[in-house]
Design an enzyme around this catalytic site. Structure first.
Site, short mmCIF file in Angstrom:
data_model
loop_
_atom_site.label_atom_id
_atom_site.label_comp_id
_atom_site.label_asym_id
_atom_site.label_seq_id
_atom_site.Cartn_x
_atom_site.Cartn_y
_atom_site.Cartn_z
N GLY A 261 0.84 -1.21 0.00
CA GLY A 261 0.00 0.00 0.00
C GLY A 261 0.87 1.25 0.00
NE ARG B 216 -1.72 -4.31 -2.25
CZ ARG B 216 -1.74 -3.73 -1.06
NH1 ARG B 216 -1.07 -4.23 -0.06
NH2 ARG B 216 -2.46 -2.66 -0.85
CG ASP C 275 3.44 -7.45 8.68
OD1 ASP C 275 4.24 -7.39 9.62
OD2 ASP C 275 2.94 -8.52 8.27
CB THR D 168 2.03 0.91 6.42
OG1 THR D 168 0.65 0.78 6.74
CG2 THR D 168 2.82 0.59 7.68
CG ASP E 146 -2.97 0.36 7.93
OD1 ASP E 146 -3.82 1.25 7.80
OD2 ASP E 146 -2.90 -0.63 7.18
CG ASP F 94 0.06 -2.37 10.32
OD1 ASP F 94 1.02 -1.77 9.81
OD2 ASP F 94 -0.69 -3.13 9.67
NE ARG G 281 -9.40 -4.23 4.74
CZ ARG G 281 -8.58 -3.99 3.75
NH1 ARG G 281 -7.35 -4.44 3.80
NH2 ARG G 281 -8.96 -3.31 2.71
P1 ADP Z 1 2.00 -4.13 2.70
O1 ADP Z 1 3.46 -4.16 2.44
O2 ADP Z 1 1.41 -2.76 2.55
O3 ADP Z 1 1.64 -4.81 4.01
P2 ADP Z 1 1.11 -6.54 1.27
O4 ADP Z 1 0.81 -7.30 2.51
O5 ADP Z 1 0.17 -6.66 0.12
O6 ADP Z 1 1.26 -4.96 1.54
O7 ADP Z 1 2.57 -7.00 0.78
C1 ADP Z 1 3.16 -6.41 -0.35
C2 ADP Z 1 3.92 -7.45 -1.11
O8 ADP Z 1 4.97 -7.98 -0.29
C3 ADP Z 1 3.11 -8.68 -1.52
O9 ADP Z 1 2.36 -8.47 -2.70
C4 ADP Z 1 4.21 -9.70 -1.73
O10 ADP Z 1 4.84 -9.48 -2.97
C5 ADP Z 1 5.21 -9.34 -0.64
N1 ADP Z 1 4.99 -10.19 0.55
C6 ADP Z 1 4.01 -10.11 1.47
N2 ADP Z 1 4.10 -11.08 2.41
C7 ADP Z 1 5.19 -11.81 2.06
C8 ADP Z 1 5.81 -12.98 2.61
N3 ADP Z 1 5.34 -13.56 3.73
N4 ADP Z 1 6.91 -13.46 1.98
C9 ADP Z 1 7.39 -12.87 0.86
N5 ADP Z 1 6.85 -11.77 0.29
C10 ADP Z 1 5.76 -11.25 0.87
#
Ligand code: ADP
Length: 329
Positions: free
Chosen positions: A15, A76, A107, A129, A131, A133, A175
Site C-alpha cells: 500500500g 502487490r 508488514d 504504511t 496503518d 501497525d 482493518r
Molecule cells: P503491505 O506491504 O502494505 O503490508 P502486502 O501485505 O500486500 O502490503 O505486501 C506487499 C507485497 O509484499 C506482496 O504483494 C508480496 O509481494 C510481498 N509479501 C508479502 N508477504 C510476504 C511474505 N510472507 N513473503 C514474501 N513476500 C511477501
C-alpha cells in the site's frame, strides 16, 4: 573507478503511503553523497522480477519531498509468496549488481525483504504504511499524514454537525489497527472511538451520548475504524448510525473517508521521519549490514534484526485509549 562503486537499490511496495518519496530521496541523496550508485526499482517486487530499474541521480529525486504516493510506483506481487519468486528476486539483485536493497512498505513488504535477505540479499526494511501497525516501530512513514488528513476532514464535518446538532459517524482506515482512529479521535475530540483492539458496542456509545446529552452536549463526532464495522455483530457504519439515531434521537450521518487517507502532502513530521530513516538505512548498508528493520523508538532511530522484529506482537496503547475515553465527554 566506476566498477568499484557500490550499488544499492531502493523500492516501494504494498500500500502506498505519504512520505515514501521522502524516504526514496533520502536514500538516494545519502548514498550518492557516500559515492555509491543508486538504482530505483519500479513497481515493487514485481518490478524487481521484471528487472525494471532506473538510475537515480541527485536531480532525479528533486521536487518529490512534498509529494504523496511514490515516484517508484508500487505493487502487490503474488510471485513473492513462493520461494521460487524470492529466489528469482535475489537473482535479479545480483544481475543488477546490487550490494544492498532498501525496501519501503508495510508488514507484507517487510516480510518480502526478510525472505530476500534469507536468499543472501542484504536488505534493509523501512516501515512505510498509513496503518502504524509495525510492532517494532512507534511510528511508520505515512501515519502522521493520514491522521492529519482525517483531522482536516473531520473538522469540516464538525462545522456542519455543530450547526445542525447532529452526530457524525466517521469511518476511517484500519482493518486490524485502530491507530488512525485513536489518534484522530483524540485530536478531534470524538465522543467515542471504535477500534478493533477493544471490544466495542453500540450500547456503550449510546450510554455515553445519553450522559453527555444530559450535560448539554448537542453535537457529536464518533470515529470508527473500518475493521470494527461488520465485526462482532456490529453491522456497517450506516447500520450503526441508524441504531444510534433511533436510540438517542440525535440525527446521525455517516461519512466513510476511504482512499483520500492514503494521499496528500506529507506533514513536516512525516518528511523528517522519512528522511532520517532513509539515511539510517544507507548507513547500515554502507557498513555491510543487512537483514535489519529501521524503527522509531522514543524519538530515536534504531534498527532491529528483521526476523526478530517481524515476529513481535504489536502492543496496543491502552493507556491512550483510556485517556481518550476519559476526556471525551
Ligand atoms: P503491505 O506491504 O502494505 O503490508 P502486502 O501485505 O500486500 O502490503 O505486501 C506487499 C507485497 O509484499 C506482496 O504483494 C508480496 O509481494 C510481498 N509479501 C508479502 N508477504 C510476504 C511474505 N510472507 N513473503 C514474501 N513476500 C511477501
Amino acid at each position: 573507478m566506476e566498477q568499484e562503486r557500490k550499488t544499492i537499490g531502493v523500492l516501494t511496495s504494498g500500500g502506498d503511503a505519504p512520505g515514501m518519496n521522502a524516504v526514496v530521496r533520502a536514500v538516494a541523496r545519502s548514498a550518492l553523497s557516500k559515492e555509491m550508485r543508486v538504482v530505483g526499482i519500479r513497481h515493487g517486487f514485481s518490478g524487481l522480477l521484471a528487472r525494471d530499474a532506473m538510475e537515480l541521480d541527485l536531480r532525479s529525486v528533486s521536487e518529490i519531498l512534498h509529494r504523496g504516493g511514490t515516484i517508484l510506483y508500487t505493487s502487490r506481487c503474488p510471485a513473492f509468496y513462493k520461494e521460487e519468486g524470492v529466489r528469482d528476486g535475489a537473482r535479479a539483485c545480483r544481475e543488477l549488481g546490487l550490494c544492498g536493497l532498501v525496501v519501503i512498505g508495510g508488514d507484507g513488504s517487510l516480510r518480502g525483504a526478510k525472505a530476500l535477505f534469507a536468499q543472501g540479499v542484504p536488505c534493509i526494511g523501512i516501515p512505510g504504511t498509513i496503518d502504524n501497525d509495525i510492532a517494532c516501530s512507534e511510528y511508520t512513514v505515512g501515519f502522521d499524514t493520514a491522521v492529519n488528513t482525517v483531522i482536516e476532514l473531520v473538522d469540516k464535518l464538525r462545522d456542519t454537525s455543530q450547526s445542525h446538532d447532529r452526530c457524525s459517524l466517521v469511518e476511517v482506515m484500519g482493518r486490524n489497527s485502530g491507530d488512525i482512529a485513536l489518534y484522530a479521535g483524540i485530536a478531534c475530540g470524538a465522543v467515542a472511538i471504535l477500534i478493533p483492539e477493544i471490544e466495542c458496542s453500540v450500547d456503550a456509545v449510546v450510554a455515553k451520548m445519553q450522559r453527555t446529552l444530559k450535560m448539554g452536549k448537542r453535537h457529536f463526532i464518533i470515529i470508527l475504524a473500518e475493521g470494527v464495522a461488520n465485526r462482532n455483530g456490529l453491522g456497517s457504519a450506516s447500520e450503526i448510525a441508524v441504531q444510534i439515531e433511533a436510540r438517542t434521537g440525535v440525527e446521525t450521518r455517516t461519512a466513510v473517508l476511504g482512499y483520500v487517507q492514503r494521499g496528500g502532502v506529507p506533514t513536516a513530521r512525516e518528511r523528517i521521519l522519512a528522511s532520517v530513516m532513509g539515511v539510517h538505512a544507507v548507513e547500515l548498508l554502507e557498513r555491510g549490514i543487512g537483514g535489519r528493520i529501521v524503527a522509531s523508538v522514543g524519538n530515536q532511530i534504531v534498527d532491529y534484526d528483521i526476523a526478530e522484529a517481524l515476529g513481535r506482537k504489536r502492543e496496543f496503547n491502552r493507556h491512550l485509549y483510556d485517556l481518550a475515553d476519559m476526556i471525551s465527554i
